[in-house]
Structures are given as structure tokens and as C-alpha cells.
Design a protein around this motif. Structure first.
Motif, mmCIF file in Angstrom:
data_model
loop_
_atom_site.group_PDB
_atom_site.id
_atom_site.type_symbol
_atom_site.label_atom_id
_atom_site.label_comp_id
_atom_site.label_asym_id
_atom_site.label_seq_id
_atom_site.Cartn_x
_atom_site.Cartn_y
_atom_site.Cartn_z
ATOM 1 N N UNK A 65 0.814 -1.217 0.000
ATOM 2 C CA UNK A 65 0.000 0.000 0.000
ATOM 3 C C UNK A 65 0.850 1.271 0.000
ATOM 4 N N UNK A 66 2.157 1.133 0.233
ATOM 5 C CA UNK A 66 3.014 2.311 0.281
ATOM 6 C C UNK A 66 2.828 3.115 1.557
ATOM 7 N N UNK A 67 2.424 2.454 2.642
ATOM 8 C CA UNK A 67 2.213 3.132 3.924
ATOM 9 C C UNK A 67 3.498 3.043 4.761
ATOM 10 N N UNK A 68 3.772 4.082 5.520
ATOM 11 C CA UNK A 68 4.956 4.099 6.380
ATOM 12 C C UNK A 68 4.749 3.310 7.672
ATOM 13 N N UNK A 69 3.496 3.157 8.070
ATOM 14 C CA UNK A 69 3.169 2.487 9.328
ATOM 15 C C UNK A 69 2.434 1.190 9.020
ATOM 16 N N UNK A 70 2.801 0.136 9.750
ATOM 17 C CA UNK A 70 2.106 -1.140 9.560
ATOM 18 C C UNK A 70 0.655 -1.006 10.019
ATOM 19 N N UNK A 71 -0.275 -1.570 9.257
ATOM 20 C CA UNK A 71 -1.694 -1.446 9.598
ATOM 21 C C UNK A 71 -2.082 -2.340 10.775
ATOM 22 N N UNK A 72 -3.172 -1.964 11.417
ATOM 23 C CA UNK A 72 -3.758 -2.805 12.455
ATOM 24 C C UNK A 72 -4.609 -3.862 11.762
ATOM 25 N N UNK A 73 -4.416 -5.103 12.136
ATOM 26 C CA UNK A 73 -5.188 -6.207 11.588
ATOM 27 C C UNK A 73 -5.961 -6.876 12.717
ATOM 28 N N UNK A 74 -7.110 -7.422 12.380
ATOM 29 C CA UNK A 74 -7.957 -8.067 13.375
ATOM 30 C C UNK A 74 -8.167 -9.525 12.983
ATOM 31 N N UNK A 75 -7.934 -10.471 13.910
ATOM 32 C CA UNK A 75 -8.096 -11.890 13.581
ATOM 33 C C UNK A 75 -9.560 -12.231 13.285
ATOM 34 N N UNK A 76 -9.738 -13.088 12.277
ATOM 35 C CA UNK A 76 -11.095 -13.440 11.855
ATOM 36 C C UNK A 76 -11.067 -14.758 11.095
ATOM 37 N N UNK A 77 -12.254 -15.191 10.699
ATOM 38 C CA UNK A 77 -12.388 -16.384 9.859
ATOM 39 C C UNK A 77 -13.581 -16.187 8.935
ATOM 40 N N UNK A 78 -13.605 -16.981 7.876
ATOM 41 C CA UNK A 78 -14.769 -17.031 7.001
ATOM 42 C C UNK A 78 -15.156 -18.503 6.864
ATOM 43 N N UNK A 79 -16.442 -18.748 6.737
ATOM 44 C CA UNK A 79 -16.965 -20.112 6.670
ATOM 45 C C UNK A 79 -17.510 -20.359 5.266
ATOM 46 N N UNK A 80 -17.318 -21.595 4.783
ATOM 47 C CA UNK A 80 -17.802 -21.952 3.456
ATOM 48 C C UNK A 80 -16.752 -21.788 2.384
ATOM 49 N N UNK A 81 -15.487 -21.699 2.809
ATOM 50 C CA UNK A 81 -14.362 -21.551 1.897
ATOM 51 C C UNK A 81 -13.267 -22.544 2.281
ATOM 52 N N UNK A 109 -9.166 1.892 3.283
ATOM 53 C CA UNK A 109 -9.682 3.247 3.481
ATOM 54 C C UNK A 109 -9.965 3.993 2.187
ATOM 55 N N UNK A 110 -9.231 3.668 1.112
ATOM 56 C CA UNK A 110 -9.383 4.417 -0.136
ATOM 57 C C UNK A 110 -9.530 3.459 -1.313
ATOM 58 N N UNK A 111 -10.143 3.946 -2.359
ATOM 59 C CA UNK A 111 -10.270 3.151 -3.583
ATOM 60 C C UNK A 111 -8.885 2.821 -4.140
ATOM 61 N N UNK A 112 -7.961 3.771 -4.043
ATOM 62 C CA UNK A 112 -6.598 3.532 -4.533
ATOM 63 C C UNK A 112 -5.956 2.348 -3.804
ATOM 64 N N UNK A 113 -6.147 2.260 -2.482
ATOM 65 C CA UNK A 113 -5.608 1.114 -1.742
ATOM 66 C C UNK A 113 -6.269 -0.185 -2.195
ATOM 67 N N UNK A 114 -7.569 -0.141 -2.469
ATOM 68 C CA UNK A 114 -8.256 -1.321 -2.994
ATOM 69 C C UNK A 114 -7.676 -1.742 -4.334
ATOM 70 N N UNK A 115 -7.348 -0.768 -5.178
ATOM 71 C CA UNK A 115 -6.757 -1.068 -6.481
ATOM 72 C C UNK A 115 -5.339 -1.634 -6.337
ATOM 73 N N UNK A 116 -4.586 -1.134 -5.366
ATOM 74 C CA UNK A 116 -3.245 -1.667 -5.133
ATOM 75 C C UNK A 116 -3.319 -3.133 -4.699
ATOM 76 N N UNK A 117 -4.271 -3.441 -3.826
ATOM 77 C CA UNK A 117 -4.429 -4.835 -3.396
ATOM 78 C C UNK A 117 -4.849 -5.715 -4.569
ATOM 79 N N UNK A 118 -5.762 -5.221 -5.391
ATOM 80 C CA UNK A 118 -6.209 -5.984 -6.560
ATOM 81 C C UNK A 118 -5.049 -6.227 -7.518
ATOM 82 N N UNK A 119 -4.196 -5.223 -7.718
ATOM 83 C CA UNK A 119 -3.041 -5.389 -8.602
ATOM 84 C C UNK A 119 -2.077 -6.421 -8.028
ATOM 85 N N UNK A 120 -1.852 -6.392 -6.731
ATOM 86 C CA UNK A 120 -0.966 -7.358 -6.078
ATOM 87 C C UNK A 120 -1.514 -8.779 -6.230
#
Length: 177
Positions: A65-81, A109-120
Motif C-alpha cells: 500500500x506504500x504506507x509508512x506504518x504497519x496497519x492494524x489487523x484483526x483476527x477473523x475467519x470465514x466459513x464456506x471456503x 480506506x481508499x479506492x486507490x488502496x483497494x486497487x493496489x491490493x487488486x493489482x498485487x
């Protein structure tokens, strides 16, 4: 047909930056190679994204994402995958059982970040809606969000499990924090 080869290691063996991230950083944001479906803002939504592979590492996510600070992540799960392997990377698939995939949630937070993740994630993955179940016991135990599901060639998939620690040692020469 064999699985795709792993990406080449960084040019500098002491570098902690993935070659994929290095390549992404050389492109201006408007030139990210994003699938056509992601150019519609409603298809590159902001909000919670369930991550289950390399994106569960905060430093990798910050680099992409080109961020200087590591993001906060929250543990989770998804079912049916379930996950298979596409080369060395996990490939999320819909399961006919109540299989569970563990991971982390990052709030885009931003569409640009969503696009960066999609490109990755490449054209072999697509952001799809999912129901996220948080596993940390805090308020707001579930919500609707997105995850990147594999849409590539299913013949390239093999059985196996993704190990973030092994991937980080191989690609970055470090262990997850």
C-alpha cells in the motif's frame, strides 16, 4: 499443466522487500495493472477485507500500500471456503462444506488502496463479498466485507497449506512479528 513458478528472490539478498512490491512501487498509481472489473468504484470497495495469505503480514501489507506504518489487523475467519495452493500462494475457493479459513481483516480506506491490493493479487483473484466472523472476542463479532477469491486456472491448483513463516523466510529473510 504444472503450477506457476515462484517469483524470483529480491536482487539484494539482504533486502526485506518482496520483488512484487518493488515492481509495484515503480508504477505511478494510475498505471496499476488492475482488472477491468476493478475500474468501477463499486467493485473496488473500501471497508473490511478478509486476508488469508501473504496479506496477513502487516509489513507486507504496508509495503504494497506504500504506507509508512504497519496497519492494524484483526483476527477473523470465514466459513464456506477452503484453500488450495497456486504455486507457493494460497488460493481461496468456495467450499461445499462448512470449511473455515482463518486470517486477518484489514480496513481498506481508499479506492486507490483497494486497487493496489487488486493489482498485487493479479488477475487470478477477484474481490468478492463475504461474511467475516471475528475471532478476537471483541464487540462487533461479524460483518460483511470482501476477500480475494481465486478465479484463475483451477488445473494449476494443488493440495497443501500456505505457511506464512516459511514464505517470509524465503521471500524476505524474516519471521512474522
Amino acid at each position: 499443466m504444472s503450477a506457476p513458478p515462484p517469483p524470483p528472490p529480491p536482487h539484494n539478498p539482504l533486502s526485506k522487500v518482496s520483488p512484487v512490491v518493488t515492481k509495484l512501487k515503480t508504477y505511478p498509481s494510475k498505471l496499476y495493472h488492475v482488472p477491468d472489473s476493478f475500474h468501477n468504484p463499486t467493485l473496488t470497495p473500501t471497508g473490511p477485507y478478509f486476508c488469508y495469505g501473504t496479506l496477513t503480514d502487516p509489513s507486507t501489507l504496508a509495503e504494497i500500500l506504500g504506507h509508512d506504518v504497519e496497519p492494524n489487523l484483526r483476527p477473523a475467519k470465514i466459513v464456506g471456503y477452503e484453500c488450495k495452493l497456486w504455486g507457493q500462494y494460497p488460493a481461496l475457493l468456495t467450499s461445499t462444506t462448512h470449511a473455515t479459513v482463518e486470517g486477518m481483516v484489514y480496513r481498506v480506506q481508499t479506492e486507490e488502496d483497494g486497487q493496489k491490493l487488486a493489482a498485487y493479487e493479479t488477475r487470478s483473484y477477484r474481490a468478492v463479498p463475504c461474511r467475516i466472523l471475528y475471532t478476537d472476542g471483541k464487540e462487533s463479532g461479524q460483518e460483511h466485507g470482501y476477500t480475494f477469491q481465486f478465479v484463475g486456472n483451477f488445473h494449476d491448483l494443488t493440495d497443501g497449506e500456505f505457511d506464512l513463516k516459511v514464505w517470509l523466510r524465503r521471500m524476505k529473510g524474516k519471521s512474522p512479528g
